[in-house]
Design a protein around this motif. Sequence first.
Motif, short mmCIF file in Angstrom:
data_model
loop_
_atom_site.label_atom_id
_atom_site.label_comp_id
_atom_site.label_asym_id
_atom_site.label_seq_id
_atom_site.Cartn_x
_atom_site.Cartn_y
_atom_site.Cartn_z
N ARG A 16 1.01 -1.44 0.08
CA ARG A 16 0.32 -0.16 -0.09
C ARG A 16 0.97 1.49 -0.07
O ARG A 16 2.30 0.72 -0.06
N LEU A 17 -0.02 2.19 -0.15
CA LEU A 17 0.81 3.76 -0.36
C LEU A 17 0.37 3.94 1.20
O LEU A 17 -0.44 4.18 1.45
N ASP A 18 1.34 4.74 1.83
CA ASP A 18 1.11 6.31 2.92
C ASP A 18 1.49 7.34 2.91
O ASP A 18 2.80 7.76 2.12
N GLY A 19 0.88 7.94 3.91
CA GLY A 19 1.71 9.48 3.52
C GLY A 19 2.23 10.04 4.90
O GLY A 19 0.81 9.36 5.61
N GLY A 20 2.57 11.01 4.91
CA GLY A 20 3.05 11.53 6.27
C GLY A 20 1.55 12.71 6.78
O GLY A 20 0.62 12.02 6.32
N ASN A 21 1.73 12.80 8.15
CA ASN A 21 0.89 13.29 8.57
C ASN A 21 -0.97 12.80 8.57
O ASN A 21 -1.54 13.17 8.08
N GLY A 22 -0.68 11.15 8.90
CA GLY A 22 -1.27 10.34 9.00
C GLY A 22 -2.34 10.73 7.62
O GLY A 22 -3.67 10.66 7.07
N GLY A 23 -1.65 10.37 6.84
CA GLY A 23 -2.32 9.64 5.34
C GLY A 23 -2.09 11.67 3.48
O GLY A 23 -2.62 10.95 3.19
N GLN A 24 -2.54 12.33 5.29
CA GLN A 24 -2.84 13.56 4.65
C GLN A 24 -1.60 13.79 3.34
O GLN A 24 -2.14 14.76 2.23
N ASP A 25 -0.66 14.06 3.42
CA ASP A 25 0.81 14.40 2.33
C ASP A 25 -0.24 13.44 1.21
O ASP A 25 0.52 14.66 0.17
N ILE A 26 -0.53 12.37 1.11
CA ILE A 26 -0.72 11.92 -0.30
C ILE A 26 -1.79 12.98 -0.64
O ILE A 26 -1.54 13.41 -2.39
N LYS A 27 -2.75 13.51 -0.17
CA LYS A 27 -3.95 14.06 -0.52
C LYS A 27 -2.84 15.27 -1.13
O LYS A 27 -3.25 15.94 -2.49
N MET A 77 -0.97 15.16 -13.67
CA MET A 77 -0.60 14.48 -12.85
C MET A 77 -1.22 13.14 -12.55
O MET A 77 -2.32 13.63 -11.85
N ARG A 78 -1.67 12.37 -12.35
CA ARG A 78 -2.93 11.49 -12.57
C ARG A 78 -2.53 11.45 -11.45
O ARG A 78 -1.18 10.94 -10.08
N ASP A 79 -2.81 10.55 -9.86
CA ASP A 79 -3.45 11.00 -9.04
C ASP A 79 -2.42 9.45 -8.36
O ASP A 79 -2.44 8.38 -8.76
N LEU A 80 -1.99 9.33 -7.45
CA LEU A 80 -1.17 8.41 -6.77
C LEU A 80 -2.35 8.26 -5.90
O LEU A 80 -2.44 8.40 -4.56
N THR A 81 -2.28 6.74 -6.17
CA THR A 81 -3.29 6.01 -5.05
C THR A 81 -2.95 4.60 -5.13
O THR A 81 -2.31 3.77 -6.12
N THR A 82 -3.21 3.64 -3.92
CA THR A 82 -2.75 2.62 -4.17
C THR A 82 -3.32 1.47 -5.17
O THR A 82 -2.68 0.33 -5.63
N ALA A 83 -4.79 1.65 -5.38
CA ALA A 83 -5.15 1.00 -6.48
C ALA A 83 -4.37 0.61 -7.66
O ALA A 83 -4.48 0.10 -8.43
N ASP A 84 -3.60 1.48 -8.71
CA ASP A 84 -3.07 2.37 -9.46
C ASP A 84 -2.27 1.47 -9.28
O ASP A 84 -0.63 0.99 -10.25
N PHE A 85 -0.97 0.78 -8.68
CA PHE A 85 -0.10 0.38 -7.92
C PHE A 85 -0.21 -1.33 -8.29
O PHE A 85 -0.51 -1.77 -7.36
N THR A 86 0.19 -2.46 -9.25
CA THR A 86 -0.67 -3.62 -9.51
C THR A 86 0.50 -4.63 -8.81
O THR A 86 1.01 -5.54 -8.54
#
Lengths: 214, 623
Positions: free
Chosen positions: A61-72, A83-92
């Motif tokens: 999975r992907l995780d972001g700093g600040n409780g996941g907020q950094d990814i957003k 650039m398209r969104d970085l999402t967990t679903a996007d990574f096979t």
Amino acid sequence: MHSLFEKSRRFLDLPLDLGPRGLLVLAVLLLVPSYLFPLWTLTMFAPQYGDGLRMQIYSWRLDGGNGGQDIKEINVLNHYIGMRDLTTADFTEFKWIPFVVGILALLMLRTAVLGKMTHLVDNVVLYLYFGAFSLWSFAFKLWSYGHHLAPTAAVKVDPFMPPMWGYKKLANFEVYSYPGVGSYALGLVAVVLVLAMALAWREGKRSLARAPGA
Amino acid sequence: MRQMSGKWKATAAAAAIFTAALMVWQCAPSAPKGAKKGPANASDQSVAAMKTYVAPGDLDDFYMFASGGHSGQIYVYGLPSMRHLSTIPVYTPYPATGYGFDDESKAMLGGLTWGDVHHPALSETNGDYDGRWLFVNEMNGRVARVDLRDFKTRQIFGPMPNISGNHGSAFVTPNTEYSMMASRFSIPIPKGKSVPIDKYATEYKGVIAAVKIDPKTGAMSQGFQILTPPFDWDLGDAGKKISDGWMFWTCYNSERATGKLEVTSAQKDRDYIAAVDWRAAEKAIAEGKGDLIGGVKVLDPKKVPGIFYLLPCGKSPHGVDVSPDGKYVIGSGKLQGVTTVFNFEKIQTAIRNKDFTGDEDGIPVLKYESIKDAEVAVGLGPLHTQFGGDGYAYTSLFVDSAIAKWKLGTWEVVDKIPMSYSIGHLAAAEGDTCTPKGKYLVGLNKLSHGRHLSVGPSQPESMQLVDISEEKMKLLYDAFTEPEPHYAQIVAAKTIHPIEVYPKEENKNPLAIWDVKDAGVTRQGTNVLAKVVLVRSTITPTAIEVNQGDTVKIVMTNIEQTTDELHGFGLLDYNINIVVDPGETKTVTFKADKPGVFPYYCTNFCSALHQEMQGYLIVKGKS
């Protein structure tokens, strides 16, 4: 030529003693952190982001700093350049890496139980292939994100390769990319496997030397 | 055996080196490269402290009038101390000064209780601030005039017909002939007409308007308007010296797009700067040209050629700023890394030679290459440019969160200073006039996080004072302000000459009284008139008796002629809160619909017996 085949046959027939088998168990244990710790970390600083934006890539999975907020936040910023969104679903990768690591662990345990050099060689080759393919896959992913920018983006930037190792300046951001604990552990697994092979080889040569008729 | 052991050693050594290489723990730093660790250089701090320190009792060198954004107000600061001196309420009721409660200011607000204040503009004579008035726009199509003799809002003009979203305002021409307006949100005109959004490109119209200003009184009246394609007009600046007579505005969405504008309006590589020959437009109006739309004379540039041209400018420009000598028109495409310098003389030549590349609804588009002098690589997200007295320009960079200093003529970027954080506009001392003063510049930043004691999610904006008197810009001081300083005007203190009491002889209000003997209540039918005197420490009369249902008009005169002797009139339960300055008369009219006894008292502390300055409104019930 014949002697080379003979040598390799003798090498592959080598049995694994306690030392190499112990190292195989250690290798399996070293695979565990890849489920628990990030494989890669990206850190971005800009004047507006003095505390940095952090992204951790785990094997699943992907995780972001600040409780996941950094990814957003990173996705909000990236959408301006298309650039398209970085999402967990996007990574096979998140689907096959954990599965493949599990398979590799089972194969290593199998070698530890059966104690054959041929199996260890299989383990090493498969593992190195896994490592190389994963790194290529990761690099290709980064390249794709930086090269498939929406043509309708508000801010046009030249396609770019995000850094894989080290520092790169991208627009107003300082971007740092380094392996995480999980990857260092995976790297150690390779070292331990090679050590196990070397140890088995050394022991095998010793026993061959001792063997009568040698 | 010995040989084997050697091989083993080599293998082990290689493995060890590989392990060591992997284990050299590589990870990102915990702070950006430029981050200062520990306190800044001590001597720099003391220099900055001395430069901003205004000793108790001493006065600042400059006034700064900062837009209060959607607070609807103007904030007045002193520079270099950055002390907040006062708030001038313009479009929003302000209980501290009783603004919006008395009849006159209430009528001026016209039922609206907010306005989104954007760009204050000091009145000018020959392109320099003359210290008479401050004009300020707001988005509901209005411009207000603050009289700098008493720092009071004296006129709110509008809402202007046909204009929707008056963002590109209230820029004044070099002799304050006009204050300009421009629509950010195009609509079908006149207002009230409804057209489906899919006809946006053809049926919706942008409008620019010139508000005429009386040179003696500052009173605003209807000037003229010009119809434009439905671009979103953004910011403007009037030409000066050789470019006097021209007005410039940037626009975004020259795509004429609708919907998700952050994408749809950012597709073309260039949008436009409008170059408007307002003297020619004025002349066309005088010749009777133009159509009456929404009650105003509107010129269509298609029918009246020669007044309106478009200059292609880098993507979605925000600021357009004319250099002090009037020669250069600087447009900052906010989605780029360069700011574009246009040469006014080249613009004139291109117009004469019809050096056009096309047109938009009949408005000629000038050839970019023929009118551009330079693209200055200032940095990412250039927004707005101000000028120093020494031939330097200062451009704010939103994305880079910095200010770039560059030289006019050589186009060389000589210095950059980081801003905390995300600077929008900037204001230099008299930095948009013909004779900028240099010395100070204030960055008006959009984000302040982490640079002040936390006050919860509603964060103040940040303003940073920068010393521009030397080659290198130096950050002197962080100050914070309520939302939201879109732009500011910084003027030498000696230019402004406010009064501190209203002289009795100037009070022309027929209902003003100057002696407690004249105070009292009179009645005509159900209309009650109470003439009230406010003076230390009595509100005379001390009781006002009315009947339920009466219309009560209270006229209060503060007969003091002493500085700082303000008196208030707070009437409980009736939402009445008046503050009367020395020598001033204010009126409030209301219906006494609630029976009972209601205390009134002086709200603005005035004297040792301030508490005793009180009385009663007695409303006799019907029954």
